[in-house]
Write an enzyme that holds these catalytic residues in place. Sequence first.
Site, mmCIF file in Angstrom:
data_model
loop_
_atom_site.group_PDB
_atom_site.id
_atom_site.type_symbol
_atom_site.label_atom_id
_atom_site.label_comp_id
_atom_site.label_asym_id
_atom_site.label_seq_id
_atom_site.Cartn_x
_atom_site.Cartn_y
_atom_site.Cartn_z
ATOM 1 N N CYS A 1 5.446 -2.372 8.277
ATOM 2 C CA CYS A 1 5.853 -1.052 8.782
ATOM 3 C C CYS A 1 5.642 -0.935 10.285
ATOM 4 C CB CYS A 1 5.103 0.044 8.037
ATOM 5 S SG CYS A 1 5.576 0.143 6.289
ATOM 6 N N SER B 1 -4.961 5.057 5.509
ATOM 7 C CA SER B 1 -3.879 4.161 5.891
ATOM 8 C C SER B 1 -3.856 4.040 7.403
ATOM 9 C CB SER B 1 -2.549 4.729 5.399
ATOM 10 O OG SER B 1 -1.468 4.139 6.075
ATOM 11 N N ASP C 1 0.816 -1.213 0.000
ATOM 12 C CA ASP C 1 0.000 0.000 0.000
ATOM 13 C C ASP C 1 0.850 1.265 0.000
ATOM 14 O OD1 ASP C 1 -2.043 -1.827 0.226
ATOM 15 O OD2 ASP C 1 -3.173 -0.632 1.654
ATOM 16 N N ASP D 1 -1.006 -5.379 4.492
ATOM 17 C CA ASP D 1 -2.333 -4.802 4.684
ATOM 18 C C ASP D 1 -3.512 -5.641 4.201
ATOM 19 O OD1 ASP D 1 -0.500 -2.816 5.279
ATOM 20 O OD2 ASP D 1 -1.819 -1.222 4.622
ATOM 21 N N LYS D 2 -3.519 -6.083 2.962
ATOM 22 C CA LYS D 2 -4.682 -6.803 2.446
ATOM 23 C C LYS D 2 -4.464 -8.308 2.426
ATOM 24 C CE LYS D 2 -6.316 -2.830 1.977
ATOM 25 N NZ LYS D 2 -5.089 -2.216 2.478
#
Length: 616
Positions: A195, A517, A81, A123-124
């Site tokens: 992250c 985000s 992302d 993320d996904k």
Amino acid sequence: MPKYRSATTTHGRNMAGARALWRATGMTDADFGKPIIAVVNSFTQFVPGHVHLRDLGKLVAEQIEAAGGVAKEFNTIAVDDGIAMGHGGMLYSLPSRELIADSVEYMVNAHCADAMVCISNCDKITPGMLMASLRLNIPVIFVSGGPMEAGKTKLSDQIIKLDLVDAMIQGADPKVSDSQSDQVERSACPTCGSCSGMFTANSMNCLTEALGLSQPGNGSLLATHADRKQLFLNAGKRIVELTKRYYEQNDESALPRNIASKAAFENAMTLDIAMGGSTNTVLHLLAAAQEAEIDFTMSDIDKLSRKVPQLCKVAPSTQKYHMEDVHRAGGVIGILGELDRAGLLNRDVKNVLGLTLPQTLEQYDVMLTQDDSVKNMFRAGPAGIRTTQAFSQDCRWDSLDDDRANGCIRSLEHAYSKDGGLAVLYGNFAENGCIVKTAGVDDSILKFTGPAKVYESQDDAVDAILGGKVVAGDVVIIRYEGPKGGPGMQEMLYPTSFLKSMGLGKACALITDGRFSGGTSGLSIGHVSPEAASGGSIGLIEDGDLIAIDIPNRGIQLQVSDAELAARREAQEARGDKAWTPKNRERQVSFALRAYASLATSADKGAVRDKSKLGG
């Protein structure tokens, strides 16, 4: 007694062709009859959270085979992302979640696998694999790649911690020199891993712990630390035990829908609120609950948000703490322990280790455990060495952070705030709700009223912010960026970061039917539902309209009369087939994204596909 799914392709004379092909993959007569376990990896060189996963699938597979199973590995896609942010690439991020879920279903059902180990991280990918796991309802264990170490650099004779968001903010700040911006960029993301703050990836990996589908330590133990290897070794062994429990003992408690029950979903959301997780987790938990056929809605989240305090505060809500600090304080189990002592958790839940919540806390909560090996594991810390290698260091903190009054994780008595880190707001242009990460909102702007500045794309909003057209007191509206309207429900990290770059981080609000985000903080309100493209009233807001935000009372209001809104709606409907579309936006949308948009629901439903349009 359930039959092994894999027997469909490994038994019977009529399956000679399938067995011939299995033999070509290395299987022998001795393997036919063993459980076939899919190792669902997500290695890619595009994503720092996944760049170190290449060999970890093999590590899990070796343990599966040693325990009496047959391991078969495949990879899913993985979108970064952060790299996709701020341009057309972000249109593809959320839709990739459905592709990942579908691809796992396709592979597992096409080859009749009996169980899965899901190696996720970013993320996904974790949400997509979670959706697939609950859809398929076969034994599964999640083990993620782990968090990145926090960046560190020396500015003004002081060592400071950094992450991706700092690089974005400083890169757009006209007051920051080129040399300092470059220094921050080079220091922000020092290692492999997801992250380093409580962004979406780490939030979701923490939630798999609370759901019971991963092992203690999964959400917080650094990607680079040697201790993390044990999670992968254990996952390979344990999945064979779970698989045999279900297929050979008819023990349905080994199935993910029985582990990730409604009570477990409530616990996961309680954790999310207490730790100030990413707002994206709301989307993903709603979507996962639908796959599990659990009645878990925005209403449930709203009720929890009104009674759960904030017990943990991590970047981007503060730069003092990152995931490595959460781990030192006891990780997810440490937060769950404080929530349990506050009477805020359902205790009658089990995890993939077969432990109830009280048993898990007794063994793994650093405030309770007598096990020195557990305490040692939670002292695993950063090395501060740039690397893309998993398990490459074994540094430890000198001590645990067990200070529940002033440390990273707090007790109920010393909570950061009595209100939790996430809240659901309702109002006349968010009838089905919207989400704000209250953990990242300054106390001075919990109530805010200002005139609307309306933009029908993220790009136009960014140009306006950087061009000085947005001023203190404004409420920036970015619409037609929802699941259907974008399509793909882009993250608005650049607009929120650039507001900070321009000195407006505590002086403006930003509201969108898109999303944010996990790195976003500030008065950023997303997931407005219904979205503009579905006829939502956010599509009726005009420049200069006053917007009133009241987080303590969970309200958001467009201060325009009902009669005026009705007239605006009538005018919008009069546009015919152009109604509820942006008036002045040129955007190339691929066939794949148009297909996604045609079935997408609004954010309050998890942005999943509208099953009513598919029949059956």
